[in-house]
Write an enzyme that holds these catalytic residues in place. Structure first.
Site, PDB file in Angstrom:
ATOM      1  N   LYS A  76     -75.802  -8.431 -16.139  1.00 15.81           N
ATOM      2  CA  LYS A  76     -76.323  -7.562 -17.204  1.00 15.81           C
ATOM      3  C   LYS A  76     -76.631  -6.116 -16.772  1.00 15.81           C
ATOM      4  O   LYS A  76     -75.763  -5.256 -16.881  1.00 15.81           O
ATOM      5  CB  LYS A  76     -77.523  -8.224 -17.863  1.00 15.81           C
ATOM      6  CG  LYS A  76     -77.085  -9.450 -18.691  1.00 15.81           C
ATOM      7  CD  LYS A  76     -78.131  -9.900 -19.690  1.00 15.81           C
ATOM      8  CE  LYS A  76     -77.585 -10.892 -20.685  1.00 15.81           C
ATOM      9  NZ  LYS A  76     -77.637 -12.294 -20.264  1.00 15.81           N
ATOM     10  N   ASP A 102     -81.539 -17.328 -11.139  1.00 12.85           N
ATOM     11  CA  ASP A 102     -80.610 -16.630 -12.032  1.00 12.85           C
ATOM     12  C   ASP A 102     -81.334 -15.412 -12.599  1.00 12.85           C
ATOM     13  O   ASP A 102     -82.104 -15.514 -13.547  1.00 12.85           O
ATOM     14  CB  ASP A 102     -80.149 -17.579 -13.145  1.00 12.85           C
ATOM     15  CG  ASP A 102     -79.118 -16.917 -14.061  1.00 12.85           C
ATOM     16  OD1 ASP A 102     -78.883 -15.698 -13.901  1.00 12.85           O
ATOM     17  OD2 ASP A 102     -78.557 -17.610 -14.929  1.00 12.85           O
ATOM     18  N   PHE A 152     -80.638 -20.623 -19.854  1.00  7.88           N
ATOM     19  CA  PHE A 152     -79.307 -20.137 -20.234  1.00  7.88           C
ATOM     20  C   PHE A 152     -78.617 -19.590 -18.995  1.00  7.88           C
ATOM     21  O   PHE A 152     -79.144 -18.700 -18.329  1.00  7.88           O
ATOM     22  CB  PHE A 152     -79.380 -19.051 -21.312  1.00  7.88           C
ATOM     23  CG  PHE A 152     -78.011 -18.619 -21.768  1.00  7.88           C
ATOM     24  CD1 PHE A 152     -77.293 -19.374 -22.681  1.00  7.88           C
ATOM     25  CD2 PHE A 152     -77.419 -17.468 -21.244  1.00  7.88           C
ATOM     26  CE1 PHE A 152     -76.008 -19.000 -23.064  1.00  7.88           C
ATOM     27  CE2 PHE A 152     -76.133 -17.090 -21.637  1.00  7.88           C
ATOM     28  CZ  PHE A 152     -75.438 -17.859 -22.555  1.00  7.88           C
TER      29      PHE A 152
HETATM   30  C1  LIG Z   1     -76.728 -13.459 -20.158  1.00  4.94           C
HETATM   31  C2  LIG Z   1     -77.031 -14.452 -19.100  1.00  4.94           C
HETATM   32  C3  LIG Z   1     -76.018 -15.149 -18.427  1.00  4.94           C
HETATM   33  C4  LIG Z   1     -74.550 -15.026 -18.804  1.00  4.94           C
HETATM   34  O1  LIG Z   1     -74.081 -13.749 -18.606  1.00  4.94           O
HETATM   35  P1  LIG Z   1     -72.629 -13.335 -19.220  1.00  4.94           P
HETATM   36  O2  LIG Z   1     -72.386 -11.985 -18.615  1.00  4.94           O
HETATM   37  O3  LIG Z   1     -72.776 -13.329 -20.699  1.00  4.94           O
HETATM   38  O4  LIG Z   1     -71.669 -14.356 -18.753  1.00  4.94           O
HETATM   39  C5  LIG Z   1     -76.376 -15.996 -17.402  1.00  4.94           C
HETATM   40  N1  LIG Z   1     -77.665 -16.165 -17.047  1.00  4.94           N
HETATM   41  C6  LIG Z   1     -78.672 -15.515 -17.667  1.00  4.94           C
HETATM   42  C7  LIG Z   1     -80.078 -15.722 -17.219  1.00  4.94           C
HETATM   43  C8  LIG Z   1     -78.391 -14.652 -18.734  1.00  4.94           C
HETATM   44  O5  LIG Z   1     -79.385 -14.032 -19.381  1.00  4.94           O
END
Ligand SMILES: *Cc1c(COP(=O)(O)O)cnc(C)c1O
Length: 399
Positions: free
Chosen positions: A251, A222, A137
């Site tokens: 986050k 990421d 994701f």
């Molecule tokens: C939550 C998340 C995102 C997206 O973050 P947003 O602030 O909702 O755009 C991207 N990569 C990872 C691994 C995530 O957990």
């Protein structure tokens, strides 16, 4: 009162979320309260965002002070808290340079652009493809969604941004086979979050790094969910003996305030020059000041990170015990630090609802995995309370 608010919420907001019928109004530490005054223990923490708990006094004070001083000036000027934050991140990571934005998806977009630009700067346009993993994701904006290895999230939004393909996570052979002359980067989460708390085998990332070096490919990690102490180390890559070329954060970075970051080493970062990338709100004084306080609090005496590692093990042991008690309902408990999943033999939505009615907030991802990402300040007695609630619910389930 909540009933009326929920009615208006449904009336005036787009239906992008399947929300629980709870209106949250106030929070302190591990606890949140609904508009009707019901108290909950929060094991979601805004989806791994409120790493210091709700309304941490140091964050509140920083917010108040910075709000009185300066909120926004744009990146036409140098910004003190932004410089401070970049310095803190650089001094505590592999990176030499930082770029700030406002969310995880925006950080991923920045990382994708930086990787493509670096390849163009060094390989005459040939390399522009990025390999990602199934179950990953990376966010909901169009390029981040195109990078995300989940067709069900992409459906209806075609045409996607070209230049992405996905292979099985934790499968080095599949990754090696997918590499071509056109590959400019591999982008992975150290531990897949939304995909169900999937932890790779211990040598996976070492092999990924070797592949990247061999084929002159950038490694993007990421760490939007795994970063900022969530796994007991400031960044999850520290668990896997690997150094990325680019890392995304968001986050937990702002302890509850919206902020994202792209970090990179000197030579890769050099591909972003004036005019290549920007964000109006990115790195604004308010968000950066709060992020500085968040990191300083996380790193002070190493206390919170050590606590996260220790209490994460305690938490996991309790869940493993629960698995042994209910093998027909629970497949596996897994996690590192306070990023923990409990995989069930069936869908988890009803368990989440039953937990909420007993005053404990958790959520369910990829259909059948209960996810726990509490604030890093969570205590044993709070974990015990959750375990008691889960045990009571599982006892009443057919099995
Ligand atoms: C939550 C998340 C995102 C997206 O973050 P947003 O602030 O909702 O755009 C991207 N990569 C990872 C691994 C995530 O957990």
């Amino acid at each position: 009162m909540e009933k009326k608010l929920i009615h208006e919420s449904k009336k005036y907001l787009m239906s992008t979320y399947n929300r629980y019928p709870i209106v949250l109004r106030k929070g302190r530490g591990m606890k949140v309260w609904s508009a009707d005054g019901k108290e909950y223990l929060d094991f979601i923490a805004g989806i791994a965002v409120n790493c210091l708990g709700h309304c941490h006094p140091r964050i509140v004070i920083t917010l108040q002070k910075q709000a009185q001083r300066l909120l926004h000036v744009s990146n036409l000027y140098h910004i003190e808290p932004q410089i401070q934050l970049a310095k803190l991140l650089v001094e505590n990571s592999f990176a030499d340079k930082a770029f700030f934005c406002n969310s995880g998806a925006e950080a991923v977009e920045g990382a994708i652009k930086l990787a493509r630009k670096y390849a163009k700067d060094h390989a005459f346009n040939e390399k522009n493809e990025i390999i990602t993993a199934f179950g990953s994701f990376h966010g909901r904006t169009l390029a981040a969604l195109s990078a995300t290895g989940q067709e069900k999230l992409q459906k209806g939004f075609e045409p996607l941004v070209p230049g992405f393909k996905s292979v099985a996570f934790n499968d080095i052979n599949a990754l090696e086979k997918a590499i071509t002359k056109k590959t400019c980067a591999i982008m992975l989460e150290p531990i897949q979050g939304e995909g169900g708390i999937r932890i790779p085998s211990p040598d996976y990332f070492k092999q990924v790094r070797e592949l990247c070096d061999k084929h002159k490919i950038l490694l993007i990690l990421d760490e939007v969910q795994t970063g900022m102490g969530r796994t007991g180390k400031l960044f999850a890559y520290e668990h896997f003996n690997v150094t990325p070329d680019i890392m995304t954060l968001a986050k937990g970075l702002g302890g509850g305030i919206a902020i994202g970051a792209v970090l990179a080493g000197e030579s890769v970062a050099a591909s972003f020059q004036p005019g290549t990338h920007a964000s109006t709100f990115g790195g604004n004084p308010l968000a950066c000041a709060v992020a500085v306080t968040t990191i300083e609090t996380l790193l002070e005496d190493g206390f919170l990170l050590a606590h996260c590692e220790h209490i994460g093990k305690y938490f996991l042991k309790k869940l493993e015990k629960l698995q042994k008690e209910f093998p027909s309902i629970i497949i596996e408990a897994r996690g590192i630090g306070l990023m923990i999943g409990l995989e069930l033999t069936k869908t988890g939505d009803s368990i989440v609802e039953k937990c909420a009615s007993r005053g404990v907030l958790i959520n369910c991802i990829s259909g059948n995995v209960l996810r726990f990402t509490p604030p890093l300040i969570v205590l044993e007695k709070e974990i015990d309370r959750l375990i008691d609630v889960l045990e009571d619910i599982f006892e009443r389930e057919p099995h």
